[in-house]
Design a protein around this motif. Structure first.
Motif, PDB file in Angstrom:
ATOM      1  N   VAL A 170       0.848  -1.198   0.000  1.00 19.68           N
ATOM      2  CA  VAL A 170       0.000   0.000   0.000  1.00 19.68           C
ATOM      3  C   VAL A 170       0.880   1.244   0.000  1.00 19.68           C
ATOM      4  O   VAL A 170       0.641   2.202  -0.733  1.00 19.68           O
ATOM      5  CB  VAL A 170      -0.973   0.014   1.208  1.00 19.68           C
ATOM      6  N   SER A 194      -2.730   5.309  -2.622  1.00 20.10           N
ATOM      7  CA  SER A 194      -2.456   4.876  -1.245  1.00 20.10           C
ATOM      8  C   SER A 194      -3.366   5.585  -0.250  1.00 20.10           C
ATOM      9  O   SER A 194      -3.817   4.987   0.724  1.00 20.10           O
ATOM     10  CB  SER A 194      -0.988   5.094  -0.882  1.00 20.10           C
ATOM     11  N   LEU A 250      -2.405  -3.064  -6.353  1.00 21.49           N
ATOM     12  CA  LEU A 250      -2.053  -3.888  -5.190  1.00 21.49           C
ATOM     13  C   LEU A 250      -2.055  -5.367  -5.559  1.00 21.49           C
ATOM     14  O   LEU A 250      -1.154  -6.113  -5.173  1.00 21.49           O
ATOM     15  CB  LEU A 250      -3.057  -3.665  -4.058  1.00 21.49           C
TER      16      LEU A 250
END
Length: 160
Positions: free
Chosen positions: A104, A112, A150
């Protein structure tokens, strides 16, 4: 507000928001010390400027935006000031955050921040939009793109 009242109000703000702001700052800084500096700078700004907030939601949104912006400034300053041989040292965090939080933290700032606010702080997309002063569709797009990045990062590391 008298000075005594303002001291109590500042104490309430620090006590209420410190943990959340520190976690948010960690998504944008290279080290926990930089995150702490960002949060402290925001509290010093509150002390110096004594802003008038419409309500607690406005207060929280202002603090989150200010913290994220200050953390970004600190990260940019560190990157610009560091000699090339120190950049690799600064890239290694002082603390092991685990693979998910590290992933992250490695995302671009726009992603983020929304990932952190959605998953770690539990805000809805509408709440994040209000906190960051962004349109709801923008937050949804950033959340979707952040999730996709991610997923790719975690696949590269062979994590579940």
């Amino acid at each position: 507000m008298t000075d005594f009242d303002w001291e109590q109000e500042l104490g309430r703000i620090v006590e209420t928001y410190s943990p959340m702001l520190l976690r948010a700052a960690l998504t944008r800084t290279a080290t926990p010390a930089d995150a702490e500096d960002a949060v402290q700078d925001v509290f010093l700004r509150v002390l110096a400027k004594r802003p008038c907030f419409r309500d607690r939601d406005h207060e929280k949104a202002w603090l989150i935006r200010s913290t994220l912006n200050r953390a970004s400034d600190i990260r940019r300053r560190r990157r610009d000031d560091a000699p090339l041989d120190e950049l690799t040292e600064a890239a290694a965090p002082e603390t092991d955050y685990g693979p998910l939080l590290s992933a992250v933290r490695s995302l671009p700032e726009a992603y983020s921040a929304v990932i952190h606010l959605y998953y770690y702080e539990g805000y809805s997309i509408k709440e994040i939009a209000r906190l960051l002063a962004l349109p709801v569709p923008t937050v949804g797009t950033r959340l979707a793109r952040g999730r996709e990045r991610l997923r790719d990062l975690l696949k590269e590391e062979d994590l579940p």
